[in-house]
Every structure is written in C-alpha cells, then in structure tokens.
Design an enzyme around this catalytic site. Structure first.
Site, PDB file in Angstrom:
ATOM      1  N   ASP A  64       0.420  -1.106  -0.068  1.00 25.54           N
ATOM      2  CA  ASP A  64      -0.027   0.145  -0.156  1.00 25.54           C
ATOM      3  C   ASP A  64       0.833   1.479  -0.068  1.00 25.54           C
ATOM      4  O   ASP A  64       0.235   2.352  -0.440  1.00 25.54           O
ATOM      5  CB  ASP A  64      -1.065  -0.046   1.434  1.00 25.54           C
ATOM      6  N   ARG A 537       9.599   2.819  10.912  1.00 28.13           N
ATOM      7  CA  ARG A 537      10.528   2.387  10.392  1.00 28.13           C
ATOM      8  C   ARG A 537      12.049   1.787  10.817  1.00 28.13           C
ATOM      9  O   ARG A 537      12.469   3.092  11.487  1.00 28.13           O
ATOM     10  CB  ARG A 537      10.745   3.565   9.092  1.00 28.13           C
TER      11      ARG A 537
HETATM   12  C1  MIC Z   1       4.313   6.335   8.236  1.00 28.96           C
HETATM   13  O1  MIC Z   1       3.085   6.718   8.196  1.00 28.96           O
HETATM   14  O2  MIC Z   1       5.085   7.093   8.754  1.00 28.96           O
HETATM   15  C2  MIC Z   1       4.581   5.103   7.746  1.00 28.96           C
HETATM   16  C3  MIC Z   1       5.239   5.392   6.384  1.00 28.96           C
HETATM   17  O3  MIC Z   1       3.282   4.238   7.413  1.00 28.96           O
HETATM   18  C4  MIC Z   1       5.396   4.342   8.779  1.00 28.96           C
HETATM   19  C5  MIC Z   1       6.119   3.149   8.227  1.00 28.96           C
HETATM   20  C6  MIC Z   1       7.016   3.143   7.207  1.00 28.96           C
HETATM   21  O4  MIC Z   1       8.012   4.210   7.458  1.00 28.96           O
HETATM   22  O5  MIC Z   1       7.197   2.363   6.647  1.00 28.96           O
HETATM   23  C7  MIC Z   1       4.928   3.705  10.091  1.00 28.96           C
HETATM   24  O6  MIC Z   1       4.029   4.839  10.447  1.00 28.96           O
HETATM   25  O7  MIC Z   1       5.189   3.115  10.851  1.00 28.96           O
END
Ligand code: MIC
Ligand code: SF4
Length: 641
Positions: A64, A537
């Site tokens: 997604d 992340r």
């Molecule tokens: C976000 O909203 O910052 C993300 C992208 O969904 C991140 C995950 C990611 O960095 O891939 C999250 O919220 O954990």
C-alpha cells in the site's frame, strides 16, 4: 480488584513477567501485519531466521505504500513479497486492495487478539477491541517466527467519553482534542482505553480513526471495548462468528483519567509541523488553501468518503484548490461506485487516487512550493508532503471538504444542514484481491523472486567496551523518524537497499550528514526529549548503524525507535541530568565506557570540554544482551538455525 480491558487481554497472552506497570513483560502474538515499505526488510530478516512457515494464527502482507512505480524497484519488491507470502503461509493483500490498517480492520482484526504490525498505526485494530501494537520489522519477523513480543507493561489511561458529537464534528476531532490536551509525548508507555456512554455513539470505523491517531500521542496502543456496535460491524463484514464481548470490569483501576464531553467538541486542526499543534478551525479561518487531501489510514473509511461526497454533491471545488481523494480500500470504492457517490466526487473535480497511502507518505501529489495543504491524515512533519516549503495541516473530512469548496480554511458548521448519509446494513465483501496462504506442501515448491534492488541486510559486529568518536549532529526535542530517515517517492523505493537509502539519513536536517559520518568513521547523535517519535521504520536505526552511528544520547526516547536502536546495536543512552544536554556542541569528542552498562550507569567523557557526564538507560537484561551482540538478529539466528 477489577481489571481494565488492556490487562484482561494482556493477561491471557502473558508469556513472561507480571502485569506490573513499567516492568518488562513478554506477550504471545496472534496476528501480524506488514506493509511493503517495512515488509521487504522484515521478510529478509524472517528468511534469515530459518523458519519454514509463519507460526502465528494469521499473518498478512500488504502492499500500500510503494505503489508509484516510476521504475522496476517497487514492482520488484511487490513480487518478492508475493512470493514470500506464498512460501511461508501468509495472506497477501495485492496492490490496489487498500491501506493495511483499513483493510485489516475490515477483514481480519478480532476482539481479544493481539496484533503486531510493522507500522506505527497498527493500533487501528483497537477499534474492534484487539491489542494492536506497532513495532519495527525485526520484532514483527520474530513474532512470525514464533517469538513472544517484549514491552514495558504500560500504564492504562481511562478515556471517558460522554455526550454525542455535534453535526460537522467527527472522530478526528476527538483524537485532535486528546492531542491538544496531552501532546505528542503525553502517552508514551501508556495505553489509551476508551470507556463511557459516549462510545456507544461511535461506529467501529470512527473508533478506528481514534485508535489510529492515538499513535501520535506516543501511546503503546489504544483500545475500545468489544460491544454490540462491534458485533454489528463484524456481522456486516460477514465475520459475526468472530465477535466476543469484551469490557473492562466495573471497578477497574486506571492510572489516569481523561474525560471528554463529545457534545462540547468543535472542529479542530493541527498546524505545521506537528500533530500536537492543535487549534480550533475557527482560529485559523480565512487562510487560503492550495491543496486538500482526503484519505490515509486515519480517514478513508466508507463513512468518511460518504460525508465528503455528499458535501461536494452538485458543487465544484474552488479554482485555486486541488482536491485529492485516496480511498482506504477496494471495499470502500465498490460501495462508492455502487451508490453513485463516487460520481459526486469526480464531478466536483476531485482527483481520485489509488486505494493506498499516496500523498500521506509523499508518494506523489506533492503540493506546490510554500503551499498550504489541508489533510485528513495523521502526520504533518516537516518535508513529509514531498515539498519542504509546504505547510501541512491535519483536519477532519468535514473540514477538508468545506475547504475544498471555499478555497479557504472554513468552519464546517457554516456549510448549512448536514447531508444525510446512508450507511449500508452489510458491507460489499469481496476478498478477490487477497491471496490466501498456500498449503504447506504446495508452498515448498515456491521460488522466492528477488529484484536487483533487494540487497542483503548488512552484518553488524559485537559492540566494543569503549565507544569513541565525535558528535556528528545535535538536534532538538521531538525529532521524528521522518527527520532521521525521510520517506517520499524518491527514497521509499530504496527500503530494500541499505547502502543506497543511507545516503538520505537526516537529509531534511543536514544534507552533509551522510558524507560527514562516513568520513569520520561514524560517531554520536545528541538529542532532546521524545527522540524518534512517529513511524516504526527500522531503517531509521539500520541506516545510521550502517553509517557508523555508535550511540544516541538524548533526554528521552519514543518507544518503537528505542526498540529499533537496540535491535540493530546502536546504544540508546539517556542523560541523568537533562541540563547536561546544554553543555554539548557538535564536533565534541566523546569517550563512552560501556563496562558498567548492566548497572544502569554509563560514563561519558567529553574530551573537548573536559567534562564527565552521567548517562543511564531503560534497557532490560535481554535488551542489553541483544545490544552487545550487535543486534537481535544474531541471537535469534543462533536459536533457530
Ligand atoms: C508512516 O506513516 O510514517 C509510515 C510510512 O506508515 C510508517 C512506516 C514506514 O516508514 O514504512 C509508520 O507509520 O510506521
Ligand atoms: Fe500509510 Fe499514511 Fe497510514 Fe502511514 S500514516 S500507514 S503512510 S496512510
């Protein structure tokens, strides 16, 4: 003594420890979810663990985030993830099926279950009464391999809701009100548990909006009871058999209480660049709006899109304002097409995007220079839109819709009478975009498909007893993982390639960081309170580790980032005296003695200033073992291979 709902579910899943606040516990994980941007790394780690099939009750891999395919990288990752799902017994939600949290709430989340997701907004599942927690990819990989999940037993905050939301005030305003009161670090190591008569006026998707954005308070998770409303929702999703009743005991003892009278709430807005900068919409009325974005895992449910569509029906958006709509799931789109409401959006001038994260993570539709962008999303961190000079504000779907019409921030209560929306009795269930797990015999023959951008995880060594180097960067309070490891359309496709993505570490703060770190052979980062808030992340730990970052020394850490630092062998240290932060300057040379780390005391010599400082940490024995081994993966590998 009565129990909170959180304690009841945790007790049933407890593997180690006692439910005593602030102590270390380990719980069994029933379900996991990953998304593509964190998933590739999580599955590379899972593969390295040498387990032949996921050990959970249910694991789902979603695509997604990285859906803009400007070259081969993202589609290669999608194929890799699909082959992994087939090989190891996961459900695979194909690109186009929707945002992980929205789809998981619709199709998989269950009352009383534990869910661990490699995305910080996993607590959306708390909308149906599951304990749903966000974590780094390695912790999710470990849960898939059958390991329990370790955390500090959180305090439980009772959020007592009474009254009923007035017209044009919605679930988003409830969570913005909580953020207004407690800010972005107000619930670190706490669970927000919702109770009171007001919850009976909120449907499951509305509850999901609130639990989703509870993440922005730093909460470990947020949860609603599983009641008649949950039952109705699950039945409408053809999952009525999965309902169980779950409530806190009448005499449950909470650590704190927040009381909100829904009837008194008004439309709220978070100003740049933090979800905690909350004002009333009335305060900011009249500001010109260049872009309005509706969607994200916070506000992309059928209810949210319906209210927007019906407010836009028969109108045209302002000629100076761009409107984007990214629906949360294919199920939502099916309904909107069937009811004709998708037509209201399109005819009014909305640009309909994919059922994906899209502009929320800067995956396309970056606003123009210096733009004012109103978003129904949950984060407005600096640079996250893809345009560093843009100013992003967070609002409800109602406030977004009226701004798109007027071209200005406007109190939605000025719209007139509220359009009536008809919610269907049953949702249009169609799982043809979710590939179920293969039979183990068939799975044996599946080949894992890897594109050229998928690079193996670098190996990290044992930590030495003494760390030496200089301060490469000194930052303030509330540094987010979007500062440390930015996302967006250009950088996200590099998530499976640590050497390449590490070129962007701290890019929004200091473009020279990567080159300086390599030239100096690594060093230290010094920060303020709530360091590492935001996303889950783990790249915000792996990439700095790759650049040679040895320790991060701060006033306090956000929960998920702290765990990620341990997982990848960066020492997370805390000032005993917060004022010592002021004595440090960039380029100061440090010597840090780790020989006493087990006692909780660590000595830092600032060789440049000739001062000795006392540091501490909040790590458990097991954390320390993993940390000193250079990371958790080494230890898990030893156990399984
Ligand atoms: C976000 O909203 O910052 C993300 C992208 O969904 C991140 C995950 C990611 O960095 O891939 C999250 O919220 O954990
Ligand atoms: Fe996707 Fe945005 Fe939700 Fe993160 S916050 S999961 S990027 S929609």
């Amino acid at each position: 003594m009565g129990k909170t709902l959180t304690e009841k579910i945790l007790e049933l899943h407890l593997v180690e420890g006692k439910l005593e606040k602030g102590t270390d516990i380990a719980i069994k994980i029933d379900q996991t979810l990953t998304q593509d941007a964190t998933g590739t790394m999580a599955y590379l780690q899972f593969e390295a663990m040498g387990v032949s099939r996921v050990q959970t009750e249910l694991s789902v891999s979603y695509v997604d985030h990285n859906t803009l395919q400007t070259d081969f990288k993202n589609p290669d990752d999608h194929r890799y993830l699909q082959s992994i799902a087939a090989k190891y017994g996961l459900y695979f939600s194909r690109p186009g099926n929707g945002i992980c949290h929205q789809v998981h709430l619709e199709r998989f989340a269950r009352p009383g279950r534990t869910l661990l997701g490699s995305d910080s907004h996993t607590p959306t599942g708390g909308g149906v009464g599951s304990i749903a927690i966000g974590a780094g990819g390695l912790d999710v990989a470990a849960a898939m391999a059958g390991e329990s999940f370790r955390l500090k037993m959180p305090q439980v905050v009772k959020v007592y809701l009474k009254g009923k939301l007035p017209d044009f005030v919605s679930a988003k305003d409830v969570i913005l009100e909580i953020l207004r009161r407690i800010g972005v670090k107000g619930a670190v190591n706490k669970v927000l548990e919702y109770t009171g008569p007001g919850i009976k006026t909120l449907t499951v998707p509305e509850r999901g909006t609130i639990t989703n954005m509870g993440t922005e308070t730093g909460a470990t998770t947020s949860i609603f009871p599983s009641d008649e409303i949950t039952k109705e929702f699950l039945e409408a999703q053809e999952r009525g058999d999965q309902w169980i009743q779950l409530e806190p005991d009448e005499d449950a003892k909470y650590d704190e209480t927040i009381e909100i009278n829904l009837s008194e709430l008004e439309p709220l807005i978070a100003e740049p660049h933090s979800p905690g900068n909350v004002k009333t919409v009335k305060d900011l009325e009249g500001l010109n709006v260049d872009q309005v974005c509706i969607g994200s895992c916070t506000n992309s449910s059928l209810r949210d899109l319906k209210i927007v569509a019906n407010m836009l029906k028969g109108k045209t958006i302002n000629l100076n304002t761009v409107l984007t709509v990214s629906p949360g799931s294919r199920q939502v789109v099916d309904h909107m097409i069937d009811s004709g409401e998708m037509g209201y959006l399109i005819k009014a001038g909305a640009r309909i995007l994919e059922n994906a994260c899209g502009p929320c993570i800067g995956m396309g539709l970056a606003p123009k220079s210096d733009a004012i962008s109103l978003r129904t999303f949950n984060r407005n961190f600096l640079g996250r839109t893809g345009t560093k000079s843009a100013n992003a504000y967070l609002v409800s779907p109602e406030t977004a819709a009226i701004a798109a019409i007027k071209g200005k921030i406007t109190d939605p209560r000025k719209f007139g009478s509220i359009p009536k929306i008809d919610m269907p009795k049953n949702f249009m269930v169609n799982d043809n975009m979710i590939i179920p797990p293969l039979h183990p015999e068939e799975a044996k023959n599946v080949e894992i498909i890897r594109g050229p951008n998928i690079k193996p995880l670098p190996e990290f060594n044992l930590l030495p007893a003494k760390l030496e180097g200089e301060v490469l960067l000194k930052v303030e309070d509330d540094i987010t993982t979007d500062h440390i490891m930015p996302a967006g359309a250009k950088i996200l496709p590099l998530r499976s390639n640590i050497p390449e993505i590490s070129k962007f570490v701290f890019n929004v703060v200091d473009e020279s960081f990567h080159d300086r770190s390599l030239a100096k052979g690594g060093g230290f980062i010094v920060g303020g309170d709530n360091y590492g808030q935001g996303s889950s992340r783990e790249h915000a730990a792996i990439a700095p580790k790759y650049l040679g970052i040895k320790a991060v020394i701060v006033k306090s850490f956000a929960r998920i980032h702290l765990a990620n630092l341990v997982n990848f062998g960066i020492v997370p240290l805390i000032f005993v005296n917060k004022d010592d932060y002021d004595t440090i300057e960039p380029e100061d040379k440090f010597e840090i003695d780790l020989t006493t780390i087990k006692s909780g005391k660590v000595k830092l010599k600032n060789l440049t200033k000739n001062i000795n400082l006392e540091l501490t940490h909040s790590l458990s024995e097991q954390d320390l073992e993993e940390l000193m081994a250079g990371g958790k993966l080494t230890l898990i590998k030893q156990k399984h291979i």
